[in-house]
Design an enzyme around this catalytic site. Structure first.
Site, PDB file in Angstrom:
ATOM      1  N   GLY A 185       0.823  -1.172  -0.027  1.00 48.61           N
ATOM      2  CA  GLY A 185      -0.068   0.177  -0.079  1.00 48.61           C
ATOM      3  C   GLY A 185       1.045   0.933  -0.208  1.00 48.61           C
ATOM      4  O   GLY A 185       2.003   1.189   0.638  1.00 48.61           O
ATOM      5  N   CYS A 186       0.748   2.252  -0.542  1.00 49.63           N
ATOM      6  CA  CYS A 186       1.678   3.144  -0.647  1.00 49.63           C
ATOM      7  C   CYS A 186       2.214   4.170   0.483  1.00 49.63           C
ATOM      8  O   CYS A 186       3.399   4.412   0.490  1.00 49.63           O
ATOM      9  CB  CYS A 186       1.642   3.961  -2.214  1.00 49.63           C
ATOM     10  SG  CYS A 186       1.214   5.692  -2.031  1.00 49.63           S
ATOM     11  N   GLN A 187       1.286   4.122   1.261  1.00 49.98           N
ATOM     12  CA  GLN A 187       1.621   5.067   2.554  1.00 49.98           C
ATOM     13  C   GLN A 187       2.206   4.381   3.750  1.00 49.98           C
ATOM     14  O   GLN A 187       2.892   4.688   4.416  1.00 49.98           O
ATOM     15  CB  GLN A 187       0.539   6.106   2.623  1.00 49.98           C
ATOM     16  CG  GLN A 187       0.217   6.891   1.515  1.00 49.98           C
ATOM     17  CD  GLN A 187      -0.441   8.421   2.013  1.00 49.98           C
ATOM     18  OE1 GLN A 187      -0.506   8.712   3.189  1.00 49.98           O
ATOM     19  NE2 GLN A 187      -0.692   9.147   1.072  1.00 49.98           N
ATOM     20  N   SER A 188       1.468   3.416   4.158  1.00 49.04           N
ATOM     21  CA  SER A 188       1.715   2.659   5.447  1.00 49.04           C
ATOM     22  C   SER A 188       2.307   1.256   4.988  1.00 49.04           C
ATOM     23  O   SER A 188       1.982   0.601   4.002  1.00 49.04           O
ATOM     24  CB  SER A 188       0.796   2.732   6.310  1.00 49.04           C
ATOM     25  OG  SER A 188      -0.402   2.140   5.777  1.00 49.04           O
TER      26      SER A 188
ATOM     27  N   ALA B  35      -4.787   4.826  -0.224  1.00 55.16           N
ATOM     28  CA  ALA B  35      -3.244   4.328  -0.033  1.00 55.16           C
ATOM     29  C   ALA B  35      -3.262   3.272   1.196  1.00 55.16           C
ATOM     30  O   ALA B  35      -1.961   2.816   1.080  1.00 55.16           O
ATOM     31  CB  ALA B  35      -2.382   5.547   0.304  1.00 55.16           C
TER      32      ALA B  35
END
Ligand SMILES: Cc1ncc(COP(=O)(O)O)c(C=O)c1O
Lengths: 412, 154
Positions: free
Chosen positions: B61-64, B129
């Site tokens: 997932g791109c943020q966490s 995200a």
């Protein structure tokens, strides 16, 4: 109180120009602090797009009929507005593109036939991915070497190191005028001057500076400068590349197609002159015209007023956020940057903060901001970035700060 | 003893666990209570063994960052997970409560509408995200893998 610039600008009236600022998000009035990603669009610009489709819509540069002439004139008028705004010598030095990413790729692609193995190109440590990846691709194609100008912990480029890196193998230098992740305003005058002294050409990515600073292409003596309209109150999908005439003439075309030719036979095609050589196919006509309208709007508000008001917003926000325990701000002091507040709260993940702020109607950006090398530098997964524009207010910052405190209480 | 265990497993089918969660969430009056509860769930998620926090177990997932590990024990899959973001961790805690200690086949066939019903629909968007969709997909992939392993043995 800091009412001087506010009075100068009549923020209340300005806010009325932006329909979207009056909507609610999750039942709360929208507080839009993601301006560095995309700015909001004033009615003036929206009307311009509507007017284009209602009264002028036709293909340009090719029709003899009146409507096509009108559309062509409007599009070329917009080019002239962009030229005047950035003080380019000639209108054909302004290439309409789909935005900064496209502009950079256009130049990078062109230099594939110019660079040689062993040539060096320099890029700063605080670039957006769109000012890194095209150059890496260029290096792969040509055998040129990409070197990185380092930055300090405060988010400032190390100019002494930069000076030492320059040599007669240096062919190109790429730096953003303003960093999107940190807001740092880079000393591009010096960067350009020093690069020219060794014969290197300089591309400045102006995506983040254009909303705050009026760049003067001739005074800067910059070789290439790129802008995205959607960050300066214009529509998405349009932007510009400024390039010095001789350099644009030297570079080969980026895409082949209609508009960019002067003569085509199956044996040989001669390319059209500037700017058409780089504008293959039907462009974003309404977007280009609206880009011009956006510059008109911003110039009416006045860049000096914008800069002084935004710096008040930034200073106020910086002071207020610093009162919250555990806050760490990334990037230089308010004096040396645009209205960007990139921060973390100790022990909290930016994603969590952003999610809860959104629930309270506050739009911020979280994550690596397409600048992973910067996050790597600070050894963090990302930051929360609040970026302010001239239509934001002190009251909105108060809402943001109290939402932030609430999020912190919920998360800790 | 073994019959008792069977009954317990039956009581705790995926659907029933989902019902339970829906009921819990229905008591909340606003988003704040819902999120406070998710944060609570995130904080109480049992710690994952550090050795399972490998790149193989990361869900993109791109943020966490989210790690999900699966073990196969007594015909059931046991999931453990962690995330560097607490709300994401709360979400994965909910998924673990639903899917862990269940049979591969049941996990494969499970519906996931309950996420909608507990007001987390916004997290279901594939562009979001936090990768909730990818988490579910990954858990089901583990189930498919163990299921085919089992079938091959049989
Ligand atoms: C510094 C910088 N460069 C380049 C870009 C890319 O702009 P665009 O997506 O409009 O091409 C951005 C946008 O976020 C930016 O901030």
């Amino acid at each position: 109180m800091t009412t001087t610039s506010e009075q100068l600008l009549d923020i209340k009236k300005i806010r009325e120009d932006f329909p979207i600022l009056h909507r609610e998000i999750n039942g709360k009035p929208l507080v839009y602090f993601d301006n560095a990603a995309t700015s909001q669009t004033p009615k003036h610009v929206i009307d311009c797009i509507v007017d284009y489709y209602e009264t002028k819509n036709a293909n340009i540069h090719r029709g003899v009929h009146t409507l096509s002439q009108m559309a062509t004139d409007a599009y070329e008028e917009a080019r002239e507005k962009v030229r005047a705004h950035f003080n380019a010598k000639k209108a054909h030095e302004i290439i309409f593109t789909s935005g900064t990413t496209h502009s950079i790729n256009l130049v990078a692609n062109g230099y594939a036939s110019v660079l040689q193995k062993g040539d060096e190109i320099l890029v700063s440590a605080m670039e957006h991915h769109s000012n890194i990846v095209p150059w890496q691709m260029l290096c792969e194609k040509t055998g040129a070497i990409l070197k990185v100008i380092p930055m300090s912990y405060h988010g400032e480029l190390e100019m002494d190191t930069y000076k030492q890196m320059l040599n007669d193998k240096t062919k190109l230098v790429f730096v953003n005028h303003v960093s999107n992740a940190l807001g740092t305003i880079n000393p591009i005058e010096d960067i350009i001057h020093l690069a020219h002294a060794v014969g290197a050409k300089v591309l400045i990515d102006g995506a983040q500076s254009a909303p705050h600073i009026k760049a003067d292409a001739q005074a800067l003596d910059v070789d290439f400068y790129t802008v995205s309209a959607h960050k300066i109150c214009g529509p998405t999908g349009v932007g510009m590349l400024y390039g010095k005439e001789d350099l644009l003439n030297m570079l080969p075309p980026y895409q082949g197609g209609g508009e960019m030719i002067s003569e085509v036979t199956f044996e040989k095609t001669t390319y059209a002159g500037l700017p058409h050589k780089f504008e293959a196919g039907t462009p974003n006509i309404s977007g280009g015209i609206a880009f011009g309208a956006a510059l008109d709007y911003m110039n009416d508000v006045g860049f000096e007023n914008i800069a002084s008001y935004e710096s008040e917003l930034l200073k106020y926000a910086t002071d207020e956020i610093s009162k919250i325990e555990g806050v760490e701000i990334y990037g230089t002091s308010p004096e040396k940057k645009t209205a960007v507040l990139s921060f973390n709260i100790k022990g909290l993940h930016p994603y969590d903060i952003g999610t809860l702020l959104d629930k309270m109607g506050v739009a911020v950006r979280t994550g690596h901001h397409c600048a992973q090398p910067i996050m790597e530098f600070y050894k963090i997964p990302g930051t929360v970035r609040a970026s302010f524009s001239f239509y934001n207010t002190i009251e909105e910052i108060d809402i943001f700060i109290s939402a932030l405190k609430k999020a912190k209480t919920m998360l800790l | 003893m073994s019959s008792k265990l069977k009954i317990q497993i039956k009581v705790n089918s995926i659907e029933e666990r989902q019902e339970e969660i829906i009921e819990e969430f229905s008591m909340f009056e606003d988003w704040m209570q819902r999120y406070e509860y998710m944060i609570e769930l995130g904080k109480s998620l049992p710690l994952i063994d550090e050795k399972f926090k490998t790149d193989d177990n990361i869900i993109k997932g791109c943020q966490s960052k989210v790690w999900v590990n699966a073990e196969f024990k007594n015909d059931n899959i046991k999931f453990t997970a962690d995330s560097d973001a607490i709300i994401t961790k709360g979400i994965v805690a909910i998924l673990i409560r639903v899917f862990s200690d269940q049979k591969p086949e049941d996990i494969i066939n499970a519906k996931t509408d309950f996420i909608d019903e507990i007001g987390l629909k916004e997290h279901l968007s594939p562009t979001r995200a936090n990768g909730l969709v990818s988490m579910i997909k990954q858990m089901k992939m583990y189930a498919i893998a163990y299921n085919s392993q089992q079938n091959n043995k049989a």
